[in-house]
Motif scaffolding. Sequence first.
Motif, mmCIF file in Angstrom:
data_model
loop_
_atom_site.group_PDB
_atom_site.id
_atom_site.type_symbol
_atom_site.label_atom_id
_atom_site.label_comp_id
_atom_site.label_asym_id
_atom_site.label_seq_id
_atom_site.Cartn_x
_atom_site.Cartn_y
_atom_site.Cartn_z
ATOM 1 N N ASP A 91 -3.951 -13.729 -11.504
ATOM 2 C CA ASP A 91 -3.437 -13.072 -10.909
ATOM 3 C C ASP A 91 -4.653 -11.709 -10.948
ATOM 4 O O ASP A 91 -3.805 -10.450 -10.768
ATOM 5 C CB ASP A 91 -2.512 -12.457 -11.668
ATOM 6 N N SER A 92 -5.606 -11.934 -10.174
ATOM 7 C CA SER A 92 -6.573 -11.356 -10.011
ATOM 8 C C SER A 92 -5.832 -10.213 -8.841
ATOM 9 O O SER A 92 -5.813 -10.332 -6.984
ATOM 10 C CB SER A 92 -7.754 -11.223 -8.949
ATOM 11 N N TRP A 93 -5.281 -8.741 -9.416
ATOM 12 C CA TRP A 93 -4.865 -7.869 -8.297
ATOM 13 C C TRP A 93 -5.915 -7.350 -7.304
ATOM 14 O O TRP A 93 -5.129 -7.211 -5.803
ATOM 15 C CB TRP A 93 -4.245 -6.955 -8.793
ATOM 16 N N PRO A 94 -6.703 -7.079 -7.580
ATOM 17 C CA PRO A 94 -7.819 -7.032 -5.790
ATOM 18 C C PRO A 94 -7.344 -7.623 -4.649
ATOM 19 O O PRO A 94 -7.718 -6.756 -3.484
ATOM 20 C CB PRO A 94 -9.414 -6.620 -6.581
ATOM 21 N N MET A 95 -7.279 -8.835 -5.005
ATOM 22 C CA MET A 95 -7.013 -9.577 -3.646
ATOM 23 C C MET A 95 -5.934 -9.280 -3.096
ATOM 24 O O MET A 95 -5.185 -9.549 -1.877
ATOM 25 C CB MET A 95 -7.428 -11.348 -4.501
ATOM 26 N N PHE A 96 -4.549 -8.749 -4.137
ATOM 27 C CA PHE A 96 -3.705 -8.677 -3.429
ATOM 28 C C PHE A 96 -3.439 -7.403 -2.636
ATOM 29 O O PHE A 96 -1.613 -6.646 -1.900
ATOM 30 C CB PHE A 96 -2.777 -8.831 -4.490
ATOM 31 N N VAL A 97 -3.642 -5.938 -2.920
ATOM 32 C CA VAL A 97 -4.173 -4.592 -2.598
ATOM 33 C C VAL A 97 -3.619 -5.013 -0.753
ATOM 34 O O VAL A 97 -2.902 -3.800 -0.512
ATOM 35 C CB VAL A 97 -5.207 -4.135 -2.186
ATOM 36 N N PRO A 98 -4.525 -5.564 0.625
ATOM 37 C CA PRO A 98 -4.552 -5.185 1.673
ATOM 38 C C PRO A 98 -3.183 -5.632 1.998
ATOM 39 O O PRO A 98 -1.889 -5.024 2.768
ATOM 40 C CB PRO A 98 -5.582 -5.986 2.428
ATOM 41 N N VAL A 99 -2.223 -6.671 1.468
ATOM 42 C CA VAL A 99 -1.373 -7.492 2.097
ATOM 43 C C VAL A 99 -0.135 -6.475 1.522
ATOM 44 O O VAL A 99 0.985 -6.154 1.872
ATOM 45 C CB VAL A 99 -0.807 -8.444 1.829
ATOM 46 N N THR A 100 -0.481 -5.680 0.108
ATOM 47 C CA THR A 100 0.425 -5.147 -0.261
ATOM 48 C C THR A 100 0.748 -3.807 0.211
ATOM 49 O O THR A 100 1.354 -3.422 0.272
ATOM 50 C CB THR A 100 0.156 -4.493 -1.814
ATOM 51 N N PHE A 101 -0.054 -3.356 0.596
ATOM 52 C CA PHE A 101 -0.854 -1.613 1.429
ATOM 53 C C PHE A 101 0.053 -2.209 2.722
ATOM 54 O O PHE A 101 0.906 -0.902 3.358
ATOM 55 C CB PHE A 101 -2.023 -1.368 2.056
ATOM 56 N N GLU A 102 0.015 -3.133 3.342
ATOM 57 C CA GLU A 102 0.619 -3.393 4.594
ATOM 58 C C GLU A 102 2.142 -3.510 4.640
ATOM 59 O O GLU A 102 3.081 -2.807 5.576
ATOM 60 C CB GLU A 102 0.174 -4.488 5.489
ATOM 61 N N MET A 103 2.852 -3.815 3.645
ATOM 62 C CA MET A 103 4.161 -4.435 3.422
ATOM 63 C C MET A 103 4.630 -2.822 3.127
ATOM 64 O O MET A 103 5.862 -2.519 3.323
ATOM 65 C CB MET A 103 3.951 -5.553 2.248
ATOM 66 N N ALA A 104 4.228 -2.394 1.870
ATOM 67 C CA ALA A 104 4.079 -1.309 1.751
ATOM 68 C C ALA A 104 4.790 0.078 3.200
ATOM 69 O O ALA A 104 5.514 0.805 3.773
ATOM 70 C CB ALA A 104 3.485 -0.128 0.667
ATOM 71 N N VAL A 105 4.092 0.003 4.458
ATOM 72 C CA VAL A 105 3.774 0.852 5.219
ATOM 73 C C VAL A 105 4.986 -0.338 6.352
ATOM 74 O O VAL A 105 5.647 0.682 7.093
ATOM 75 C CB VAL A 105 2.326 -0.110 6.680
ATOM 76 N N LEU A 106 4.952 -1.189 6.217
ATOM 77 C CA LEU A 106 6.214 -1.644 7.050
ATOM 78 C C LEU A 106 7.207 -1.433 6.610
ATOM 79 O O LEU A 106 8.139 -0.945 6.958
ATOM 80 C CB LEU A 106 5.720 -3.405 7.079
ATOM 81 N N GLY A 107 7.935 -1.653 5.306
ATOM 82 C CA GLY A 107 8.636 -1.268 4.818
ATOM 83 C C GLY A 107 9.084 0.582 4.797
ATOM 84 O O GLY A 107 10.000 0.900 5.148
ATOM 85 N N ALA A 108 8.837 1.125 4.871
ATOM 86 C CA ALA A 108 8.478 3.071 5.011
ATOM 87 C C ALA A 108 8.997 3.053 6.857
ATOM 88 O O ALA A 108 9.690 3.825 6.580
ATOM 89 C CB ALA A 108 7.204 3.418 4.825
ATOM 90 N N ALA A 109 8.020 2.237 7.550
ATOM 91 C CA ALA A 109 8.634 2.502 9.012
ATOM 92 C C ALA A 109 9.856 2.320 8.924
ATOM 93 O O ALA A 109 10.956 2.863 9.654
ATOM 94 C CB ALA A 109 7.241 1.420 9.677
ATOM 95 N N PHE A 110 10.422 0.881 8.560
ATOM 96 C CA PHE A 110 11.787 0.412 9.299
ATOM 97 C C PHE A 110 12.669 1.332 8.143
ATOM 98 O O PHE A 110 13.481 1.235 8.548
ATOM 99 C CB PHE A 110 11.602 -1.156 8.483
#
Length: 176
Positions: A91-110
């Motif tokens: 569960d090394s969280w740094p590797m999850f940051v890019p996809v998490t950021f992109e999904m946040a942007v996508l969710g906000a846009a929708f």
Amino acid sequence: MSEAWGLMAEFATADALLQGARAAHAAGYRHAEAYAPFPVEGLAEALGFERTRVPLFTFLGGLAGGLGGFFLQWYSAVVDYPLDIAGRPLDSWPMFVPVTFEMAVLGAAFAAVIAMLAGCGLPQLRHPVFNAPDFELAMRNRFFLCLPAHDPAFEREAAQRLLASLQPLRWVEVPQ
């Protein structure tokens, strides 16, 4: 003749429209509509529009998208298909940051688009003002102020007097 949807005044300038919108709001009209070929500074405030909830829904959509993206990655890496690579924690969280950021942007846009469309009552393919005489000039060089009959303050004679006092180029009935 059937009941009219409302009354509409045609103005030659944006300043005249702005003055008319202020007068309509001062007279108690809370559902007045204004149409212009370009954005008119202060028109929304003159009509009495207040802040919308679009930013709140945008934030909530971004939060849901980010949490969903993070959870999806965490579940797949830790629970569903764990791989021990070079002794790194699953569960090394740094590797999850890019996809998490992109999904946040996508969710906000929708969420922003859906909230904007819902707040504006769109899509609306037909509106009674499209039947008003010369309304197509709103896309070129004219400015229109409409007082709809469903407004609680609407009384036909009072609305006619108000529009006449604004000295428009003309005022017309908007048919149903």
